[in-house]
Design a protein around this motif. Sequence first.
Motif, PDB file in Angstrom:
ATOM      1  N   LEU A   1       0.829  -1.203   0.000  1.00 40.50           N
ATOM      2  CA  LEU A   1       0.000   0.000   0.000  1.00 40.50           C
ATOM      3  C   LEU A   1       0.868   1.259   0.000  1.00 40.50           C
ATOM      4  N   LEU A   2       1.946   1.242   0.766  1.00 39.14           N
ATOM      5  CA  LEU A   2       2.864   2.382   0.730  1.00 39.14           C
ATOM      6  C   LEU A   2       3.494   2.541  -0.652  1.00 39.14           C
ATOM      7  N   ALA A   3       3.880   1.431  -1.255  1.00 42.85           N
ATOM      8  CA  ALA A   3       4.465   1.496  -2.600  1.00 42.85           C
ATOM      9  C   ALA A   3       3.469   2.091  -3.590  1.00 42.85           C
ATOM     10  N   HIS A   4       2.196   1.719  -3.426  1.00 46.37           N
ATOM     11  CA  HIS A   4       1.158   2.271  -4.310  1.00 46.37           C
ATOM     12  C   HIS A   4       1.044   3.783  -4.130  1.00 46.37           C
ATOM     13  N   GLU A   5       0.934   4.228  -2.884  1.00 45.38           N
ATOM     14  CA  GLU A   5       0.743   5.658  -2.640  1.00 45.38           C
ATOM     15  C   GLU A   5       1.980   6.470  -3.033  1.00 45.38           C
ATOM     16  N   LEU A   6       3.151   5.904  -2.827  1.00 45.49           N
ATOM     17  CA  LEU A   6       4.391   6.620  -3.158  1.00 45.49           C
ATOM     18  C   LEU A   6       4.741   6.528  -4.639  1.00 45.49           C
ATOM     19  N   GLY A   7       3.987   5.712  -5.378  1.00 47.94           N
ATOM     20  CA  GLY A   7       4.263   5.579  -6.810  1.00 47.94           C
ATOM     21  C   GLY A   7       5.635   4.999  -7.079  1.00 47.94           C
ATOM     22  N   VAL A   8       6.044   4.025  -6.283  1.00 52.93           N
ATOM     23  CA  VAL A   8       7.407   3.514  -6.350  1.00 52.93           C
ATOM     24  C   VAL A   8       7.757   2.997  -7.740  1.00 52.93           C
ATOM     25  N   ILE A   9       6.879   2.187  -8.320  1.00 56.55           N
ATOM     26  CA  ILE A   9       7.189   1.607  -9.637  1.00 56.55           C
ATOM     27  C   ILE A   9       7.278   2.699 -10.689  1.00 56.55           C
TER      28      ILE A   9
ATOM     29  N   ALA B   1      14.669   5.787 -14.708  1.00 55.46           N
ATOM     30  CA  ALA B   1      15.305   5.120 -15.854  1.00 55.46           C
ATOM     31  C   ALA B   1      15.255   5.997 -17.102  1.00 55.46           C
ATOM     32  N   GLU B   2      14.189   6.815 -17.182  1.00 50.68           N
ATOM     33  CA  GLU B   2      14.033   7.711 -18.334  1.00 50.68           C
ATOM     34  C   GLU B   2      14.691   9.077 -18.094  1.00 50.68           C
ATOM     35  N   GLN B   3      15.355   9.212 -16.913  1.00 52.21           N
ATOM     36  CA  GLN B   3      16.021  10.459 -16.520  1.00 52.21           C
ATOM     37  C   GLN B   3      15.051  11.641 -16.550  1.00 52.21           C
ATOM     38  N   ARG B   4      13.865  11.397 -15.998  1.00 58.44           N
ATOM     39  CA  ARG B   4      12.821  12.423 -15.954  1.00 58.44           C
ATOM     40  C   ARG B   4      12.669  12.930 -14.532  1.00 58.44           C
ATOM     41  N   TRP B   5      12.666  14.266 -14.374  1.00 57.23           N
ATOM     42  CA  TRP B   5      12.478  14.917 -13.075  1.00 57.23           C
ATOM     43  C   TRP B   5      10.992  15.265 -12.961  1.00 57.23           C
ATOM     44  N   VAL B   6      10.241  14.406 -12.254  1.00 57.90           N
ATOM     45  CA  VAL B   6       8.790  14.565 -12.167  1.00 57.90           C
ATOM     46  C   VAL B   6       8.421  14.974 -10.753  1.00 57.90           C
ATOM     47  N   THR B   7       7.754  16.110 -10.618  1.00 57.50           N
ATOM     48  CA  THR B   7       7.432  16.651  -9.295  1.00 57.50           C
ATOM     49  C   THR B   7       5.999  16.361  -8.859  1.00 57.50           C
ATOM     50  N   THR B   8       5.330  15.459  -9.543  1.00 58.53           N
ATOM     51  CA  THR B   8       3.972  15.065  -9.137  1.00 58.53           C
ATOM     52  C   THR B   8       3.990  14.596  -7.682  1.00 58.53           C
ATOM     53  N   PRO B   9       3.127  15.128  -6.826  1.00 54.29           N
ATOM     54  CA  PRO B   9       3.161  14.730  -5.413  1.00 54.29           C
ATOM     55  C   PRO B   9       2.724  13.284  -5.219  1.00 54.29           C
ATOM     56  N   THR B  10       3.240  12.693  -4.166  1.00 49.89           N
ATOM     57  CA  THR B  10       2.849  11.324  -3.835  1.00 49.89           C
ATOM     58  C   THR B  10       1.637  11.349  -2.919  1.00 49.89           C
ATOM     59  N   GLY B  11       1.023  10.174  -2.773  1.00 53.78           N
ATOM     60  CA  GLY B  11      -0.113  10.038  -1.872  1.00 53.78           C
ATOM     61  C   GLY B  11       0.344   9.645  -0.472  1.00 53.78           C
ATOM     62  N   ARG B  12      -0.636   9.507   0.421  1.00 47.51           N
ATOM     63  CA  ARG B  12      -0.370   9.084   1.798  1.00 47.51           C
ATOM     64  C   ARG B  12      -1.416   8.058   2.201  1.00 47.51           C
ATOM     65  N   ILE B  13      -1.034   7.171   3.117  1.00 45.46           N
ATOM     66  CA  ILE B  13      -2.027   6.244   3.638  1.00 45.46           C
ATOM     67  C   ILE B  13      -2.675   6.785   4.913  1.00 45.46           C
ATOM     68  N   ALA B  14      -1.988   7.656   5.635  1.00 40.07           N
ATOM     69  CA  ALA B  14      -2.543   8.209   6.867  1.00 40.07           C
ATOM     70  C   ALA B  14      -3.854   8.931   6.581  1.00 40.07           C
TER      71      ALA B  14
END
Length: 314
Positions: free
Chosen positions: A109-117, A124-137
């Motif tokens: 669930l943490l991996a899902h919210e943090l967008g780990v994959i 790998a694509e050398q992309r600087w993406v600032t999209t915010p991550t989610g939280r489970i709290a």
Amino acid sequence: MNQPLGQDGVFVLSRDADAYVRLLADEGIVAAAATDAAAVAARYAGEPVVLGDPGLLVQALDDMDGVRWVQSTWAGVAPLLDAASAGLTVTGIKGVFGPQMAEYVLGYLLAHELGVIQRFQWQAEQRWVTTPTGRIAGKTMGILGMGSIGRVVAGRAQALGLRVLGCSRSGAATAPFTRVFAVEDLHAFLGECDYLVTLLPDTPDTAGLLDADALAALPAGAVLVNAGRGSVIDEQALVAALGDGHMGGAVLDVFNQEPLPQDHPFWTTPNLRVTAHVAALSEPADIVAVFLDNFRRFQAGKPLQYTVDARRGY
């Protein structure tokens, strides 16, 4: 150290038989053993107590005429229900798998919210993406399967700030769950779940419980984690719910057919993660601790812990 437990014949049938035999020997128990069902006919000598993997035992019990009690090494005992129905005493395992299962559930669930994959892909694509991550709290987890494992998962989830609901036959209040729904109110329960965790056994009552209507009752974007038994889920309905975007994701550790066939749609369904029945593994030292307590009870003629009720399926 505990006193030796005597020599009431013990037979071990497990892929980890060597480890079990060593651990039992440390307690003064000399056990015969086999690592596959085919070897049982030649090695079993009428031992009344058998410690074993249900998947192997179901193939070998016909060659074990002297057995009086079987201690499962697994949490799931579905392969042994017919034997229990016929009068054999079968005991399961409780109080062992909860911490492992909690780490599995919360880790994914943490991996899902943090967008780990996704973030690995962006790196790998050398992309600087600032999209915010989610939280489970602050979100709500619903748990189907409120036994010893479910209670540990609930407690660990609450420690991370989750509100945790349960659903059971009775709907009776149970610690540490914030609220418990009766199974008659399943859809109302599902409607409150940002995350749905299923830890149910394989029984006639649980088979197909999460059908298309049940999955539709989940809020949009809900995430399902199934680490109980694959039979609880209507597989086609889950593929559809993920494919049309109603559900935000699913993590599946258990399946109707294992190993999962290579042509199964789960491999390519969007936002679905497949693991190979590894959420909570049977560690011999943990299993032996439960077995030894029951073995002392067996020797003393006392009731055994965690006796399987074949009618209920666990």
